[in-house]
Write a protein that holds these residues in place. Sequence first.
Motif, mmCIF file in Angstrom:
data_model
loop_
_atom_site.group_PDB
_atom_site.id
_atom_site.type_symbol
_atom_site.label_atom_id
_atom_site.label_comp_id
_atom_site.label_asym_id
_atom_site.label_seq_id
_atom_site.Cartn_x
_atom_site.Cartn_y
_atom_site.Cartn_z
ATOM 1 N N ASP A 106 0.842 -1.190 0.000
ATOM 2 C CA ASP A 106 0.000 0.000 0.000
ATOM 3 C C ASP A 106 0.882 1.247 0.000
ATOM 4 O OD1 ASP A 106 -2.199 -1.634 0.105
ATOM 5 O OD2 ASP A 106 -2.421 -1.491 2.288
ATOM 6 N N LEU A 107 0.512 2.218 -0.829
ATOM 7 C CA LEU A 107 1.281 3.458 -0.947
ATOM 8 C C LEU A 107 0.386 4.632 -0.552
ATOM 9 C CD1 LEU A 107 3.019 2.773 -4.378
ATOM 10 C CD2 LEU A 107 3.915 2.343 -2.088
ATOM 11 N N PRO A 108 0.539 5.169 0.666
ATOM 12 C CA PRO A 108 -0.280 6.308 1.095
ATOM 13 C C PRO A 108 0.224 7.615 0.484
ATOM 14 C CG PRO A 108 1.243 5.697 2.828
ATOM 15 C CD PRO A 108 1.428 4.682 1.734
ATOM 16 N N ALA A 109 -0.678 8.572 0.366
ATOM 17 C CA ALA A 109 -0.297 9.901 -0.124
ATOM 18 C C ALA A 109 0.574 10.587 0.920
ATOM 19 C CB ALA A 109 -1.535 10.733 -0.409
ATOM 20 N N PRO A 110 1.733 11.119 0.533
ATOM 21 C CA PRO A 110 2.636 11.726 1.522
ATOM 22 C C PRO A 110 2.233 13.139 1.944
ATOM 23 C CG PRO A 110 3.622 11.786 -0.652
ATOM 24 C CD PRO A 110 2.337 11.039 -0.802
ATOM 25 N N ILE A 111 1.399 13.825 1.153
ATOM 26 C CA ILE A 111 1.000 15.199 1.477
ATOM 27 C C ILE A 111 -0.462 15.408 1.113
ATOM 28 C CG2 ILE A 111 3.315 16.159 1.096
ATOM 29 C CD1 ILE A 111 2.312 17.174 -1.634
ATOM 30 N N ASP A 112 -1.042 16.478 1.660
ATOM 31 C CA ASP A 112 -2.351 16.941 1.198
ATOM 32 C C ASP A 112 -2.155 17.689 -0.112
ATOM 33 O OD1 ASP A 112 -3.648 15.984 3.476
ATOM 34 O OD2 ASP A 112 -3.283 17.847 4.575
ATOM 35 N N GLY A 113 -3.021 17.447 -1.076
ATOM 36 C CA GLY A 113 -2.862 18.157 -2.334
ATOM 37 C C GLY A 113 -3.865 17.722 -3.375
ATOM 38 N N VAL A 114 -3.432 17.845 -4.623
ATOM 39 C CA VAL A 114 -4.270 17.528 -5.778
ATOM 40 C C VAL A 114 -3.472 16.626 -6.708
ATOM 41 C CG1 VAL A 114 -5.473 18.485 -7.784
ATOM 42 C CG2 VAL A 114 -5.531 19.699 -5.604
ATOM 43 N N VAL A 115 -4.136 15.625 -7.270
ATOM 44 C CA VAL A 115 -3.484 14.727 -8.222
ATOM 45 C C VAL A 115 -3.275 15.484 -9.532
ATOM 46 C CG1 VAL A 115 -3.685 12.586 -9.533
ATOM 47 C CG2 VAL A 115 -4.500 12.684 -7.172
ATOM 48 N N ALA A 136 0.480 17.505 -6.158
ATOM 49 C CA ALA A 136 0.950 18.868 -5.904
ATOM 50 C C ALA A 136 0.187 19.441 -4.725
ATOM 51 C CB ALA A 136 0.754 19.746 -7.134
ATOM 52 N N SER A 137 0.925 20.027 -3.797
ATOM 53 C CA SER A 137 0.284 20.640 -2.644
ATOM 54 C C SER A 137 -0.563 21.823 -3.086
ATOM 55 C CB SER A 137 1.341 21.102 -1.639
ATOM 56 O OG SER A 137 0.737 21.825 -0.578
ATOM 57 N N SER A 138 -1.719 21.974 -2.466
ATOM 58 C CA SER A 138 -2.586 23.109 -2.772
ATOM 59 C C SER A 138 -2.225 24.337 -1.944
ATOM 60 C CB SER A 138 -4.052 22.731 -2.522
ATOM 61 O OG SER A 138 -4.225 22.255 -1.197
ATOM 62 N N LYS A 139 -1.233 24.199 -1.064
ATOM 63 C CA LYS A 139 -0.797 25.312 -0.223
ATOM 64 C C LYS A 139 0.560 25.816 -0.708
ATOM 65 C CE LYS A 139 -3.136 23.488 3.891
ATOM 66 N NZ LYS A 139 -2.958 23.037 5.298
ATOM 67 N N PRO A 140 0.702 27.116 -0.943
ATOM 68 C CA PRO A 140 2.001 27.644 -1.376
ATOM 69 C C PRO A 140 3.020 27.533 -0.247
ATOM 70 C CG PRO A 140 0.507 29.440 -0.863
ATOM 71 C CD PRO A 140 -0.307 28.180 -0.766
ATOM 72 N N THR A 141 4.269 27.300 -0.610
ATOM 73 C CA THR A 141 5.307 27.142 0.412
ATOM 74 C C THR A 141 6.543 28.004 0.165
ATOM 75 O OG1 THR A 141 6.112 25.207 -0.815
ATOM 76 C CG2 THR A 141 4.624 24.794 1.036
ATOM 77 N N PHE A 142 6.734 28.528 -1.045
ATOM 78 C CA PHE A 142 7.933 29.319 -1.319
ATOM 79 C C PHE A 142 7.722 30.144 -2.575
ATOM 80 C CE2 PHE A 142 8.363 25.192 -3.340
ATOM 81 C CZ PHE A 142 8.730 25.516 -4.634
ATOM 82 N N ILE A 143 8.670 31.043 -2.843
ATOM 83 C CA ILE A 143 8.686 31.862 -4.055
ATOM 84 C C ILE A 143 10.030 31.649 -4.736
ATOM 85 C CG2 ILE A 143 8.692 34.227 -4.967
ATOM 86 C CD1 ILE A 143 6.893 34.999 -2.618
ATOM 87 N N THR A 144 10.017 31.531 -6.046
ATOM 88 C CA THR A 144 11.263 31.420 -6.799
ATOM 89 C C THR A 144 11.356 32.564 -7.804
ATOM 90 O OG1 THR A 144 10.208 29.931 -8.398
ATOM 91 C CG2 THR A 144 11.431 28.922 -6.593
ATOM 92 N N CYS A 145 12.572 33.064 -7.982
ATOM 93 C CA CYS A 145 12.861 34.052 -9.012
ATOM 94 C C CYS A 145 14.285 33.803 -9.486
ATOM 95 C CB CYS A 145 12.679 35.479 -8.495
ATOM 96 S SG CYS A 145 13.848 35.949 -7.193
#
Length: 230
Positions: A106-115, A136-145
Amino acid sequence: MNARPERIPIPSAQRWENFRERVLPAICLAATLAACGWLWQQQGRVAPFVHGEVGAEIVDVRSPVDGRLEAIEGQPNGQWPLFAPISSGAMAARVEQAIGKDSSVDLPAPIDGVVTKVSGLPGQWIGRGETILQIASSKPTFITCHVPDNGSKPPEPGTMVAVRLRGGGNRWAAAEIEGIGPIVASATIYDGTSGGATTRGLPVRITLPTDLPLKPGTLVDVRFPPGTPM
């Protein structure tokens, strides 16, 4: 003794013509040079900014064994549909191990998110390490530039920057540089006119301001301290 001849007065129109042709160009040139020098000195005091993008955690659910994918109960056609919300710990996939082994993994989902990606179907054979789902997590965690790679020393981790939603009327919020990538990478130019053109620079990861309404994929302006080489 002859009287000194009387000087003929120069008309005011002629005086203005002489001033405009002989003196005014020199004054304009001197003023232009002075303005250029002042702007050159002020260049290092301007706070440069670049465009950035809000990011979120993305994880792949991979099979740890060779085997056959089993159907997931309660899901259409026995698999998670694309863009379905999934909770951490929920059954993401189940793999029936290869011949000679009588148990399933069994492989559980490691995070809350969207397939965001489905790579395997029930009954399909899958090898060890192959991706079954991407979440992909539905919560933002960082900014990249990206900052230009022009030979100057890049900003250091811990440097405070300002972030705002794209647009001149939005307010700035404080954030901090978490890290600088060591390799020059391609980056999309988000100026609204480039049509997806790219540039190259060092990737910068920035903390997420807590007081801005951001979500994954949101475009932002990132303002660096005055004097930062750009």
